[in-house]
Structures are given as C-alpha cells and as structure tokens.
Write a protein that holds these residues in place. Structure first.
Motif, PDB file in Angstrom:
ATOM      1  N   ILE A   7      85.414  77.854  43.411  1.00 18.47           N
ATOM      2  CA  ILE A   7      83.957  77.688  43.362  1.00 18.47           C
ATOM      3  C   ILE A   7      83.459  77.145  44.691  1.00 18.47           C
ATOM      4  N   ALA A   8      84.144  76.129  45.200  1.00 21.69           N
ATOM      5  CA  ALA A   8      83.740  75.519  46.474  1.00 21.69           C
ATOM      6  C   ALA A   8      83.706  76.556  47.592  1.00 21.69           C
ATOM      7  N   GLY A   9      84.762  77.341  47.688  1.00 25.02           N
ATOM      8  CA  GLY A   9      84.829  78.355  48.741  1.00 25.02           C
ATOM      9  C   GLY A   9      83.779  79.433  48.587  1.00 25.02           C
ATOM     10  N   ALA A  10      83.543  79.864  47.352  1.00 32.25           N
ATOM     11  CA  ALA A  10      82.545  80.912  47.115  1.00 32.25           C
ATOM     12  C   ALA A  10      81.143  80.420  47.459  1.00 32.25           C
ATOM     13  N   VAL A  11      80.834  79.191  47.083  1.00 37.32           N
ATOM     14  CA  VAL A  11      79.505  78.638  47.391  1.00 37.32           C
ATOM     15  C   VAL A  11      79.332  78.514  48.898  1.00 37.32           C
ATOM     16  N   ARG A  12      80.314  77.950  49.574  1.00 32.63           N
ATOM     17  CA  ARG A  12      80.221  77.756  51.024  1.00 32.63           C
ATOM     18  C   ARG A  12      80.074  79.100  51.746  1.00 32.63           C
ATOM     19  N   LEU A  20      71.794  80.083  55.090  1.00 28.23           N
ATOM     20  CA  LEU A  20      71.171  78.865  54.599  1.00 28.23           C
ATOM     21  C   LEU A  20      71.956  77.638  55.040  1.00 28.23           C
ATOM     22  N   THR A  21      71.254  76.548  55.292  1.00 27.26           N
ATOM     23  CA  THR A  21      71.914  75.270  55.517  1.00 27.26           C
ATOM     24  C   THR A  21      72.138  74.612  54.160  1.00 27.26           C
ATOM     25  N   GLN A  22      72.950  73.579  54.142  1.00 25.84           N
ATOM     26  CA  GLN A  22      73.132  72.830  52.902  1.00 25.84           C
ATOM     27  C   GLN A  22      71.792  72.233  52.450  1.00 25.84           C
ATOM     28  N   GLU A  23      70.990  71.808  53.397  1.00 33.30           N
ATOM     29  CA  GLU A  23      69.673  71.258  53.074  1.00 33.30           C
ATOM     30  C   GLU A  23      68.783  72.330  52.437  1.00 33.30           C
ATOM     31  N   ALA A  26      70.018  73.006  48.883  1.00 36.84           N
ATOM     32  CA  ALA A  26      69.674  71.887  48.006  1.00 36.84           C
ATOM     33  C   ALA A  26      68.217  71.964  47.579  1.00 36.84           C
ATOM     34  N   HIS A  27      67.339  72.247  48.520  1.00 37.07           N
ATOM     35  CA  HIS A  27      65.912  72.350  48.210  1.00 37.07           C
ATOM     36  C   HIS A  27      65.652  73.480  47.220  1.00 37.07           C
ATOM     37  N   LEU A  28      66.240  74.632  47.458  1.00 34.29           N
ATOM     38  CA  LEU A  28      66.041  75.787  46.580  1.00 34.29           C
ATOM     39  C   LEU A  28      66.614  75.562  45.178  1.00 34.29           C
ATOM     40  N   ALA A  29      67.700  74.798  45.095  1.00 30.66           N
ATOM     41  CA  ALA A  29      68.354  74.554  43.807  1.00 30.66           C
ATOM     42  C   ALA A  29      67.802  73.329  43.090  1.00 30.66           C
ATOM     43  N   GLY A  30      66.946  72.572  43.768  1.00 30.95           N
ATOM     44  CA  GLY A  30      66.383  71.378  43.149  1.00 30.95           C
ATOM     45  C   GLY A  30      67.386  70.248  43.009  1.00 30.95           C
ATOM     46  N   ARG A  34      73.580  66.041  49.363  1.00 34.63           N
ATOM     47  CA  ARG A  34      74.852  65.393  49.052  1.00 34.63           C
ATOM     48  C   ARG A  34      75.568  66.127  47.907  1.00 34.63           C
ATOM     49  N   THR A  35      74.802  66.578  46.913  1.00 39.65           N
ATOM     50  CA  THR A  35      75.400  67.313  45.793  1.00 39.65           C
ATOM     51  C   THR A  35      75.934  68.657  46.257  1.00 39.65           C
ATOM     52  N   VAL A  36      75.184  69.352  47.095  1.00 35.83           N
ATOM     53  CA  VAL A  36      75.656  70.633  47.635  1.00 35.83           C
ATOM     54  C   VAL A  36      76.948  70.418  48.415  1.00 35.83           C
ATOM     55  N   ARG A  37      76.984  69.369  49.213  1.00 40.09           N
ATOM     56  CA  ARG A  37      78.189  69.070  49.994  1.00 40.09           C
ATOM     57  C   ARG A  37      79.375  68.784  49.057  1.00 40.09           C
ATOM     58  N   ALA A  38      79.131  68.059  47.973  1.00 37.30           N
ATOM     59  CA  ALA A  38      80.201  67.764  47.003  1.00 37.30           C
ATOM     60  C   ALA A  38      80.713  69.044  46.352  1.00 37.30           C
ATOM     61  N   ILE A  39      79.809  69.950  46.028  1.00 33.80           N
ATOM     62  CA  ILE A  39      80.217  71.223  45.427  1.00 33.80           C
ATOM     63  C   ILE A  39      81.061  72.027  46.417  1.00 33.80           C
ATOM     64  N   GLU A  40      80.619  72.086  47.659  1.00 29.69           N
ATOM     65  CA  GLU A  40      81.319  72.877  48.673  1.00 29.69           C
ATOM     66  C   GLU A  40      82.675  72.306  49.067  1.00 29.69           C
ATOM     67  N   THR A  41      82.855  71.011  48.903  1.00 27.96           N
ATOM     68  CA  THR A  41      84.132  70.407  49.276  1.00 27.96           C
ATOM     69  C   THR A  41      85.019  70.145  48.062  1.00 27.96           C
ATOM     70  N   GLY A  42      84.473  70.366  46.873  1.00 23.34           N
ATOM     71  CA  GLY A  42      85.248  70.142  45.656  1.00 23.34           C
ATOM     72  C   GLY A  42      85.536  68.677  45.408  1.00 23.34           C
ATOM     73  N   THR A  43      84.654  67.818  45.904  1.00 21.48           N
ATOM     74  CA  THR A  43      84.831  66.379  45.740  1.00 21.48           C
ATOM     75  C   THR A  43      83.694  65.810  44.906  1.00 21.48           C
ATOM     76  N   GLY A  44      83.802  64.557  44.582  1.00 20.72           N
ATOM     77  CA  GLY A  44      82.759  63.918  43.793  1.00 20.72           C
ATOM     78  C   GLY A  44      82.753  64.464  42.378  1.00 20.72           C
TER      79      GLY A  44
END
Length: 65
Positions: A7-12, A20-23, A26-30, A34-44
């Motif tokens: 999932i992390a790799g597919a999102v990134r 798109l930037t992570q910012e 994040a704005h488009l997804a509401g 920080r949450t986008v970064r957590a999803i992309e790195t598989g952390t948190g």
C-alpha cells in the motif's frame, strides 16, 4: 507487513506519477501531511478512513483478501 509495504509503495508511486506533493494529497484527501507521510512509509497508525480517502483521491482501490 507485505500488505502495508504494498500500500505504501502504491500510494507513493501513484502520487508522484500524478505530480502531487504530500501536502497536495493531504489537502485533497482531507487529512494531514503527516498522515500521508505515515501511509507512504508504512509507519505510525493512520486510520483506515485516512488510508481509504488517500487511495480514493489517487484512484486506487483498497480491497480485503
């Protein structure tokens, strides 16, 4: 753990391909950058709601197997 990495790799990858930037994502997804970064790195511990929102913006499907 393979599912999380997938999932992390597919999102990134899809976010970058969309230019798109992570910012931006994040704005488009509401959600937060920080949450986008957590999803992309598989952390948190991002909520399922946030993961699905990000995936929907990118046109990705989240499926349960």
């Amino acid at each position: 753990m393979d599912d999380i990495a997938g999932i992390a790799g597919a999102v990134r990858r899809t976010r970058r391909e969309a230019g798109l930037t992570q910012e931006d994502l994040a704005h488009l997804a509401g959600t937060s950058e920080r949450t986008v970064r957590a999803i992309e790195t598989g952390t948190g511990n991002p909520s399922l709601h946030a993961v699905v929102a990000v995936a929907n913006v990118l046109g990705l499907a989240v499926t349960v197997s």
